[in-house]
Design an enzyme around this catalytic site. Structure first.
Site, PDB file in Angstrom:
ATOM      1  CB  ILE A  42      38.742  43.702  45.896  1.00 52.66           C
ATOM      2  CG1 ILE A  42      39.267  43.344  47.681  1.00 52.66           C
ATOM      3  CG2 ILE A  42      37.657  44.215  45.828  1.00 52.66           C
ATOM      4  CD1 ILE A  42      39.211  44.886  48.589  1.00 52.66           C
ATOM      5  CE  LYS A  43      32.426  43.360  44.797  1.00 54.05           C
ATOM      6  NZ  LYS A  43      31.249  43.688  45.777  1.00 54.05           N
ATOM      7  CG  ASP A  44      40.101  37.343  42.558  1.00 54.21           C
ATOM      8  OD1 ASP A  44      38.585  37.081  42.128  1.00 54.21           O
ATOM      9  OD2 ASP A  44      41.150  37.626  42.155  1.00 54.21           O
TER      10      ASP A  44
END
Length: 453
Positions: A42-44
């Site tokens: 999700i950090k993208d």
């Protein structure tokens, strides 16, 4: 249709119903599978948002260096974006993080500095402090500071929240998220509560972190802080991205429950995810009495299981921490089935001739060698034969001259598979310290005896 670069593929991740692992939990439980992002987490989403905001404000200039303290996933997103946009990356991380995460960052061309976990954030050795020092020292550099950079939350307000609202057709009643930087839960939760203030937002915390007590009492309690194993959630400070007004409650999950639940998600749902997903499902199950059959619950699955192969997905790692029951034989159970005999050792100053006599009289082939009571090596029949063929005069020499590396030491919880793999041509046995501190030896014969017994 095609995309112009890999960054355009971020987002629009699937929502998948869980069918087995949440049996007994009321409601429909849906997992937001963030592993389908190109960096597998999700950090993208927030990595690209932070870079784009910094470019607009002029903080990040062409050819610059991005410096960040990261547990791996944010670094992956930043490194991916840096490649497309032409920046260099230096990341600091902690020795708690899995080797796979560090290796992945280096695969993207980033420089990674590993710092100690068990120090205060203000300590100059901490990964926060080292990244701040590097930002001051490296010319044309920029530190995103994912903890306090509100572009983190904003990314989820703009993308994750709207996606979940559309995918559930506005029927979502609960959002469950593991909380680390706080960006995911705060941005997503804020968007969803603006759409429907009745939506409950539950944060999953870990023992050793300050979030739960702070939410419930307003007290930042340093006594709550201690080292923990669970990755990606919990903190020992309060990041600006954690919006406590958006989060209705926090639930703590133990390291053991998070690790075992992570494995269960793969085994029972066929979804290969990381440690924070296990914690989130563990927390949801603990909170099941707060749910009704008509509820629609969305749980965020942050990252991919491939980053935890040496940890949650490794049975020896789990056994060493006492997380896995003795389904298989371990060093402890092998010793329990073995006749207790005093281990034969020889001091390193004894002569080769004395070693020959001991081997003959005791009818053994290898002996551990000690120095001041500590095991420092081993001597075997084959070592003696090789040495004497080359130099017959070595009979009177101390065995320290011809001894080889000691038998491998194993933990009481080490599995029979691991022990068997360590016993080979070079090592006919392994050593283990029992619960009283006494050194015991396990041979191939002992393993056969334990299996057949």
């Amino acid at each position: 249709m095609w995309y112009n670069n890999i960054l355009e593929t971020i987002g629009n991740t699937p929502l998948v119903k869980l069918n087995t692992i949440t049996k007994g939990v009321p409601g429909t439980i849906l997992a937001k599978i963030e592993t389908t992002n190109p960096g597998n987490s999700i950090k993208d989403r927030m990595a690209v948002k932070m870079i784009e905001d910094a470019e607009k404000s002029g903080k990040l200039k062409p050819g610059g260096t991005i410096i960040e303290g990261t547990s791996g996933n944010t670094g992956m997103g930043l490194a991916m974006a840096a490649i497309i946009k032409g920046y260099k990356c230096i990341f600091t991380t902690t020795d708690k993080q899995s080797k796979e995460k560090v290796d992945a960052l280096r695969a993207f061309g980033a420089e990674v500095i590993v710092c100690p976990t068990n120090v205060e954030p203000e300590d100059p050795r901490s990964y926060y402090s080292v990244s701040s020092r590097l930002e001051r020292e490296v010319p044309n550099s920029w530190k995103p500071n994912q903890y306090d950079n509100l572009a983190n939350s904003q990314a989820h307000y703009e993308s994750t929240g709207p996606e979940i609202w559309e995918q559930t057709e506005g029927k979502i009643t609960h959002l469950v998220v593991g909380v680390g930087t706080g960006g995911t839960i705060s941005g997503t939760g804020k968007y969803l509560k603006e759409k429907n203030p009745n939506i409950k937002v539950w944060g999953i915390d870990t023992y050793g972190s300050v979030f739960k007590k702070y939410k419930e009492t307003g007290i930042f309690d340093k006594d709550e802080i201690y080292p923990y194993i669970t990755e990606g959630i919990g903190e020992d400070f309060l990041p600006a991205n954690v919006n406590f007004d958006v989060i209705d409650l926090f639930e703590k999950v133990t390291d053991k429950d998070a690790a075992l639940m992570t494995r269960d998600i793969a085994r029972k749902e066929g979804i290969f995810v990381g440690n924070s997903a296990g914690a989130a499902i563990g927390g949801l199950i603990q909170l099941k009495d707060k749910l009704k059959p008509e509820d629609i619950v969305v749980v965020i699955f942050h990252d991919h299981g491939s980053r935890y192969m040496g940890k949650m997905y490794n049975e020896d790692w789990l056994r060493e921490r006492g997380f896995l029951q003795d389904e298989k034989l371990t060093a402890k159970s092998i010793l329990a089935k073995k006749d207790s005999t005093e281990i034969v050792t020889l001091d390193a100053t004894k002569s080769v001739l004395e070693a020959i006599n001991t081997i003959k009289s005791m009818n053994i082939s290898q002996i551990p060698v000690t120095q001041q009571g500590m095991i420092v090596g081993k001597i075997a029949e084959s070592d003696i034969l090789t040495a004497l063929l080359e130099n017959p005069g070595l009979k009177s020499a101390p065995i320290s001259e011809i001894m080889t590396a000691t038998f491998p030491f194993v933990d009481l919880n080490t599995s029979i598979d691991k022990i068997s793999s360590l016993i080979n041509k070079e090592n006919s046995a392994v050593l283990v310290e029992d619960e009283s501190g006494k050194i015991e030896i396990i041979t191939q014969y002992d393993i056969i005896n334990a299996i057949s017994g």
